[in-house]
Design a protein around this motif. Structure first.
Motif, PDB file in Angstrom:
ATOM      1  N   ARG A 236      -2.731  -0.499  -7.713  1.00 28.19           N
ATOM      2  CA  ARG A 236      -4.469  -0.368  -7.350  1.00 28.19           C
ATOM      3  C   ARG A 236      -4.710  -0.487  -5.782  1.00 28.19           C
ATOM      4  O   ARG A 236      -5.739  -0.332  -5.501  1.00 28.19           O
ATOM      5  N   PHE A 237      -3.450  -1.057  -5.094  1.00 29.65           N
ATOM      6  CA  PHE A 237      -3.849  -1.196  -3.653  1.00 29.65           C
ATOM      7  C   PHE A 237      -2.741  -0.875  -2.965  1.00 29.65           C
ATOM      8  O   PHE A 237      -1.713  -0.341  -3.402  1.00 29.65           O
ATOM      9  N   VAL A 238      -3.116  -0.603  -1.469  1.00 28.74           N
ATOM     10  CA  VAL A 238      -2.099  -0.059  -0.497  1.00 28.74           C
ATOM     11  C   VAL A 238      -2.036  -1.148   0.590  1.00 28.74           C
ATOM     12  O   VAL A 238      -3.016  -1.327   1.167  1.00 28.74           O
ATOM     13  N   ALA A 239      -0.858  -1.439   0.884  1.00 33.52           N
ATOM     14  CA  ALA A 239      -0.910  -2.726   1.822  1.00 33.52           C
ATOM     15  C   ALA A 239      -0.782  -1.912   3.436  1.00 33.52           C
ATOM     16  O   ALA A 239      -0.141  -0.780   3.511  1.00 33.52           O
ATOM     17  N   HIS A 240      -1.533  -2.582   4.200  1.00 38.09           N
ATOM     18  CA  HIS A 240      -1.663  -2.038   5.795  1.00 38.09           C
ATOM     19  C   HIS A 240      -1.196  -3.385   6.456  1.00 38.09           C
ATOM     20  O   HIS A 240      -2.074  -4.447   6.454  1.00 38.09           O
ATOM     21  N   GLU A 241      -0.535  -3.087   7.637  1.00 34.32           N
ATOM     22  CA  GLU A 241      -0.412  -4.285   8.526  1.00 34.32           C
ATOM     23  C   GLU A 241      -1.391  -4.107   9.525  1.00 34.32           C
ATOM     24  O   GLU A 241      -2.024  -3.298   9.978  1.00 34.32           O
ATOM     25  N   VAL A 242      -1.750  -5.586  10.019  1.00 32.72           N
ATOM     26  CA  VAL A 242      -2.821  -5.658  10.874  1.00 32.72           C
ATOM     27  C   VAL A 242      -2.374  -5.852  12.389  1.00 32.72           C
ATOM     28  O   VAL A 242      -1.449  -6.805  12.177  1.00 32.72           O
TER      29      VAL A 242
END
Length: 378
Positions: free
Chosen positions: A93-99
């Motif tokens: 349900r989600f996609v990970a993104h680096e900040v």
């Protein structure tokens, strides 16, 4: 001449192959998607323990982001998932993104906050003489976005003076007598320094002489910018930067009572409180849901959307072996001192352990924001 040109061409090609031309730096904030394997410790997390925090975010997020509607409806089908089910849910349900921070840095500052305990009374006495103000009636909030669309979400706080909106009283003004009336006071406490740190934490508990407990939470703020008094002490040469922890600052204020008020007044921001129900699940954060110990964080909403799951990769203070502290948390609060993309304040709960850890916590860490996946319907 041709040999010289050929050498330049070859040198240029080799430079490109060796990445001599650097890629442009990433803009601060949420970056491109990254695989789940890039989240340190993700496979070891007890994700079922994060499920209540997801359910809390689901109380508010569908109204903020349409993608959360279906997502939260699906989450409701699993009232008590195990770790594998929870992990599968987040990964689909989600996609990970680096900040990323400024200057393309991946690490930022991770601090902690907690619910402090104060001692007070509903009435003013010789001992309990420092006011905990509720939101004053003369505080005016102007929604600038209603006047200027480019300022959407921005508000100005002030007060009326001869039909003009002027800045509200600063901390120095309030401490010097230009203060809200006493009928705005919701309690009186015995320690002005403890009251100051209650404002920084945003919520807390006040024990009355009969043993009953008042639960107070953030109601509003006077509109002045937050200034860290630790920075004031460092800039004045009264403390080293690495020494400016909460316990050290409190100790300095206690040891220097004649200078304490001036240091406190260097932070013009002033927080007003409201009483909350004692049987509530926890203090209410900026998302207007109860905060959960070690599962809620305060973030800068200019970079990280409120309500979002955030993978936190940091450590706790006092770990001699520098063991990592990695877990899924939720961006459910904000704070005057929480500014910048790679910046988070971890809510640690109530009690001595929470206070001790929060007071010492100034760790380096990374953040990964989980954004709803765009699911295509065939």
């Amino acid at each position: 001449m041709k040999k010289t040109v050929d050498k330049l061409v070859v040198a240029g090609a080799l430079c490109l192959l060796a990445s001599c031309i650097s890629a442009p730096p990433r803009a601060p904030g949420i970056g491109q998607p990254v695989p789940w394997t890039q989240l340190p410790g993700w496979q070891d997390e007890r994700l079922a323990q994060a499920w209540p925090a997801l359910q809390s975010s689901c109380q508010k997020m569908p109204a903020r982001d349409a993608r959360w509607g279906e997502l939260c409806a699906d989450a409701a089908l699993f009232p008590a998932p195990d770790d594998d089910t929870a992990r599968a849910f987040f990964e689909t349900r989600f996609v990970a993104h680096e900040v990323s921070g400024s200057n393309d840095t991946a690490e930022g500052l991770i601090t902690g906050y907690y619910e402090p305990l104060l001692h007070g009374s509903r009435g003013k006495t010789r001992r309990f003489r420092y006011p905990v103000y509720g939101r004053p009636d003369d505080l005016v909030v102007v929604d600038l976005g209603a006047l200027y669309p480019e300022l959407q979400g921005k508000r100005y706080r002030g007060r009326l003076n001869n039909n003009r909106v002027v800045p509200y009283y600063s901390r120095a003004d309030i401490s010097n007598g230009k203060r809200p009336p006493d009928d705005a006071v919701i309690a009186w406490v015995d320690d002005p320094v403890a009251l100051f740190f209650l404002e920084i934490q945003g919520s807390g508990r006040i024990r009355l002489p009969d043993g009953k407990m008042l639960h107070v939470g953030y109601a509003d703020q006077n509109g002045h910018p937050y200034v860290a008094i630790g920075r004031t002490l460092v800039d004045a040469g009264l403390m080293k930067l690495e020494e400016a922890t909460m316990p050290a600052i409190r100790a300095w204020l206690k040891a220097n009572p004649e200078k304490a008020q001036a240091v406190l007044n260097s932070n013009p921001s002033y927080v007003f409180f409201t009483l909350r129900e004692p049987d509530s699940l926890g203090p209410i954060g900026a998302l207007n849901v109860p905060l959960q110990p070690e599962r809620s964080v305060a973030v800068d909403p200019n970079f990280i959307p409120l309500g979002s799951p955030v993978w936190l990769d940091t450590s706790l203070p006092g770990n001699r072996d520098a063991r990592p502290y990695r877990r899924l948390v939720f961006a459910q609060d904000t704070g005057g001192a929480i500014r910048g993309p790679v910046r988070a304040d971890l809510f640690l709960g109530f009690g001595e352990n929470a206070e001790r850890t929060a007071g010492a916590m100034r760790q380096r860490g990374k953040l990964f924001v989980l954004l709803p996946a765009d699911r295509k319907i065939n």
